[in-house]
Design a protein around this motif. Sequence first.
Motif, PDB file in Angstrom:
ATOM      1  N   THR A 181      24.702  67.690   0.438  1.00 16.68           N
ATOM      2  CA  THR A 181      26.159  68.203   0.310  1.00 16.68           C
ATOM      3  C   THR A 181      26.561  69.392   1.314  1.00 16.68           C
ATOM      4  OG1 THR A 181      26.103  68.747  -1.502  1.00 16.68           O
ATOM      5  CG2 THR A 181      26.501  66.820  -1.371  1.00 16.68           C
ATOM      6  N   ASN A 182      27.105  69.270   1.542  1.00 15.51           N
ATOM      7  CA  ASN A 182      27.442  70.896   2.719  1.00 15.51           C
ATOM      8  C   ASN A 182      28.100  71.447   1.494  1.00 15.51           C
ATOM      9  OD1 ASN A 182      26.622  70.350   5.216  1.00 15.51           O
ATOM     10  ND2 ASN A 182      27.432  69.251   5.711  1.00 15.51           N
ATOM     11  N   ALA A 183      29.061  72.769   2.089  1.00 14.80           N
ATOM     12  CA  ALA A 183      29.758  73.617   1.216  1.00 14.80           C
ATOM     13  C   ALA A 183      31.326  72.760   1.102  1.00 14.80           C
ATOM     14  CB  ALA A 183      30.574  74.629   2.160  1.00 14.80           C
ATOM     15  N   PRO A 184      31.539  72.552  -0.396  1.00 18.16           N
ATOM     16  CA  PRO A 184      32.742  72.071  -0.858  1.00 18.16           C
ATOM     17  C   PRO A 184      33.701  72.885  -0.364  1.00 18.16           C
ATOM     18  CG  PRO A 184      32.006  72.881  -2.459  1.00 18.16           C
ATOM     19  CD  PRO A 184      30.438  73.360  -1.560  1.00 18.16           C
ATOM     20  N   GLN A 185      35.011  71.922   0.343  1.00 16.86           N
ATOM     21  CA  GLN A 185      36.658  72.199   0.007  1.00 16.86           C
ATOM     22  C   GLN A 185      37.431  72.415  -0.717  1.00 16.86           C
ATOM     23  OE1 GLN A 185      35.879  70.023   3.439  1.00 16.86           O
ATOM     24  NE2 GLN A 185      35.190  71.743   5.025  1.00 16.86           N
ATOM     25  N   VAL A 186      38.743  72.525  -0.167  1.00 11.93           N
ATOM     26  CA  VAL A 186      39.519  71.985  -0.916  1.00 11.93           C
ATOM     27  C   VAL A 186      40.743  71.579  -0.006  1.00 11.93           C
ATOM     28  CG1 VAL A 186      40.540  74.211  -1.901  1.00 11.93           C
ATOM     29  CG2 VAL A 186      40.922  72.461  -3.978  1.00 11.93           C
ATOM     30  N   SER A 187      41.382  70.941  -0.972  1.00 11.34           N
ATOM     31  CA  SER A 187      43.443  70.722  -0.251  1.00 11.34           C
ATOM     32  C   SER A 187      44.382  70.152  -1.433  1.00 11.34           C
ATOM     33  CB  SER A 187      43.061  69.113   0.527  1.00 11.34           C
ATOM     34  OG  SER A 187      44.439  68.792   0.325  1.00 11.34           O
ATOM     35  N   PHE A 188      45.494  71.128  -0.690  1.00 11.45           N
ATOM     36  CA  PHE A 188      46.522  71.119  -2.125  1.00 11.45           C
ATOM     37  C   PHE A 188      47.171  69.894  -0.925  1.00 11.45           C
ATOM     38  CE2 PHE A 188      44.488  74.931  -3.578  1.00 11.45           C
ATOM     39  CZ  PHE A 188      43.690  75.088  -4.398  1.00 11.45           C
ATOM     40  N   ASP A 189      47.066  68.896   0.107  1.00  8.92           N
ATOM     41  CA  ASP A 189      48.247  68.949   1.161  1.00  8.92           C
ATOM     42  C   ASP A 189      47.789  67.211   0.651  1.00  8.92           C
ATOM     43  OD1 ASP A 189      46.549  68.852   2.099  1.00  8.92           O
ATOM     44  OD2 ASP A 189      48.299  70.298   3.833  1.00  8.92           O
ATOM     45  N   GLY A 190      47.018  67.076   0.056  1.00  7.70           N
ATOM     46  CA  GLY A 190      46.805  65.277  -0.173  1.00  7.70           C
ATOM     47  C   GLY A 190      45.809  64.797   0.826  1.00  7.70           C
ATOM     48  N   GLY A 191      45.016  65.763   1.592  1.00  2.51           N
ATOM     49  CA  GLY A 191      44.485  65.855   2.809  1.00  2.51           C
ATOM     50  C   GLY A 191      44.237  65.972   3.691  1.00  2.51           C
ATOM     51  N   VAL A 192      45.423  66.620   4.331  1.00  2.00           N
ATOM     52  CA  VAL A 192      46.193  66.906   5.128  1.00  2.00           C
ATOM     53  C   VAL A 192      44.749  68.329   5.621  1.00  2.00           C
ATOM     54  CG1 VAL A 192      47.657  67.737   6.652  1.00  2.00           C
ATOM     55  CG2 VAL A 192      48.072  66.549   5.132  1.00  2.00           C
ATOM     56  N   THR A 193      44.659  69.258   5.053  1.00  2.00           N
ATOM     57  CA  THR A 193      43.777  70.360   5.404  1.00  2.00           C
ATOM     58  C   THR A 193      43.047  70.764   4.458  1.00  2.00           C
ATOM     59  OG1 THR A 193      45.957  72.194   4.666  1.00  2.00           O
ATOM     60  CG2 THR A 193      46.078  71.059   7.087  1.00  2.00           C
ATOM     61  N   PHE A 194      41.740  70.878   4.584  1.00  2.00           N
ATOM     62  CA  PHE A 194      41.030  71.505   3.590  1.00  2.00           C
ATOM     63  C   PHE A 194      40.344  73.074   3.851  1.00  2.00           C
ATOM     64  CE2 PHE A 194      40.325  67.301   3.437  1.00  2.00           C
ATOM     65  CZ  PHE A 194      40.343  66.532   2.087  1.00  2.00           C
ATOM     66  N   SER A 195      40.664  73.399   3.013  1.00  2.00           N
ATOM     67  CA  SER A 195      40.235  74.949   2.746  1.00  2.00           C
ATOM     68  C   SER A 195      39.154  75.652   2.026  1.00  2.00           C
ATOM     69  CB  SER A 195      40.779  76.410   2.333  1.00  2.00           C
ATOM     70  OG  SER A 195      42.054  75.708   2.493  1.00  2.00           O
ATOM     71  N   ALA A 196      37.884  76.022   2.635  1.00  2.00           N
ATOM     72  CA  ALA A 196      36.827  76.464   1.821  1.00  2.00           C
ATOM     73  C   ALA A 196      36.422  76.628   0.664  1.00  2.00           C
ATOM     74  CB  ALA A 196      35.917  77.366   2.842  1.00  2.00           C
ATOM     75  N   LEU A 197      35.961  75.890  -0.762  1.00  2.00           N
ATOM     76  CA  LEU A 197      36.305  76.431  -1.931  1.00  2.00           C
ATOM     77  C   LEU A 197      34.976  77.327  -1.979  1.00  2.00           C
ATOM     78  CD1 LEU A 197      37.047  75.853  -4.746  1.00  2.00           C
ATOM     79  CD2 LEU A 197      35.627  74.220  -4.743  1.00  2.00           C
ATOM     80  N   GLY A 198      35.372  78.557  -2.857  1.00  2.00           N
ATOM     81  CA  GLY A 198      34.353  80.091  -2.645  1.00  2.00           C
ATOM     82  C   GLY A 198      34.059  79.390  -4.031  1.00  2.00           C
ATOM     83  N   GLY A 199      32.745  79.623  -4.242  1.00  2.00           N
ATOM     84  CA  GLY A 199      32.764  79.516  -6.809  1.00  2.00           C
ATOM     85  C   GLY A 199      33.317  77.595  -7.079  1.00  2.00           C
ATOM     86  N   THR A 200      33.249  78.078  -8.113  1.00  2.00           N
ATOM     87  CA  THR A 200      33.746  76.918  -9.144  1.00  2.00           C
ATOM     88  C   THR A 200      35.228  77.224  -9.313  1.00  2.00           C
ATOM     89  OG1 THR A 200      32.890  78.081 -10.689  1.00  2.00           O
ATOM     90  CG2 THR A 200      31.411  76.562  -9.644  1.00  2.00           C
ATOM     91  N   THR A 201      36.122  77.998  -9.094  1.00  2.00           N
ATOM     92  CA  THR A 201      37.421  77.517  -9.522  1.00  2.00           C
ATOM     93  C   THR A 201      38.342  77.390  -8.714  1.00  2.00           C
ATOM     94  OG1 THR A 201      37.655  79.904  -9.752  1.00  2.00           O
ATOM     95  CG2 THR A 201      36.933  79.419 -11.645  1.00  2.00           C
ATOM     96  N   VAL A 202      39.131  77.174  -9.425  1.00  2.00           N
ATOM     97  CA  VAL A 202      40.820  76.627  -8.048  1.00  2.00           C
ATOM     98  C   VAL A 202      41.680  77.194  -8.579  1.00  2.00           C
ATOM     99  CG1 VAL A 202      41.764  74.673  -6.764  1.00  2.00           C
ATOM    100  CG2 VAL A 202      39.185  74.695  -6.797  1.00  2.00           C
ATOM    101  N   THR A 203      42.157  77.488  -7.264  1.00  2.00           N
ATOM    102  CA  THR A 203      43.919  78.684  -7.895  1.00  2.00           C
ATOM    103  C   THR A 203      44.851  76.772  -7.985  1.00  2.00           C
ATOM    104  OG1 THR A 203      43.273  80.796  -8.168  1.00  2.00           O
ATOM    105  CG2 THR A 203      45.760  79.899  -8.203  1.00  2.00           C
ATOM    106  N   VAL A 204      45.557  76.506  -8.611  1.00  2.00           N
ATOM    107  CA  VAL A 204      46.299  75.194  -8.347  1.00  2.00           C
ATOM    108  C   VAL A 204      47.522  76.454  -7.937  1.00  2.00           C
ATOM    109  CG1 VAL A 204      47.187  73.317  -9.129  1.00  2.00           C
ATOM    110  CG2 VAL A 204      44.341  73.739  -9.472  1.00  2.00           C
ATOM    111  N   PRO A 205      48.480  75.901  -6.618  1.00  2.00           N
ATOM    112  CA  PRO A 205      50.083  75.866  -6.874  1.00  2.00           C
ATOM    113  C   PRO A 205      50.473  75.571  -7.417  1.00  2.00           C
ATOM    114  CG  PRO A 205      49.153  75.089  -4.980  1.00  2.00           C
ATOM    115  CD  PRO A 205      48.205  74.723  -6.151  1.00  2.00           C
ATOM    116  N   VAL A 206      51.794  76.496  -7.707  1.00  2.00           N
ATOM    117  CA  VAL A 206      53.705  75.875  -9.101  1.00  2.00           C
ATOM    118  C   VAL A 206      53.910  74.773  -8.127  1.00  2.00           C
ATOM    119  CG1 VAL A 206      55.134  76.472  -9.237  1.00  2.00           C
ATOM    120  CG2 VAL A 206      53.732  78.551  -9.169  1.00  2.00           C
ATOM    121  N   GLY A 207      53.649  73.491  -9.197  1.00  2.00           N
ATOM    122  CA  GLY A 207      54.206  72.401  -9.121  1.00  2.00           C
ATOM    123  C   GLY A 207      53.235  71.298  -8.592  1.00  2.00           C
TER     124      GLY A 207
END
Length: 108
Positions: A57-83
């Motif tokens: 696998t390559n470096a993981p990424q995270v998306s909070f908009d249903g997969g429209v955009t992704f950001s690099a995931l640094g580490g093993t924690t994710v800060t999930v936005p309000v709502g």
Amino acid sequence: MNPPATDDRPQVGSVSSPTVVEGSNLDFTVTLTHPSTTATTVTLTPASGTATLGTDTNAPQVSFDGGVTFSALGGTTVTVPVGATSFIVRYPTVNDNISEPTETMTLG
């Protein structure tokens, strides 16, 4: 120890178990028990299974908009936005052109 009764932080309710062809994106949908009124930190626990994280696998990424955009995931924690009630964790898989049985990994 249970959180205080006024603690509205959601918990992880479920994590999908996707399968893909080698060289594609392995997208795990993480669903929370309910939306939160504050940003919530979620700790992820990826496990190799028969695939080797970082090799297959390559470096993981995270998306909070249903997969429209992704950001690099640094580490093993994710800060999930309000709502938010769910997010996607993407592991791009590597097509190594080696004939091998199906490889697996999990995200908890």
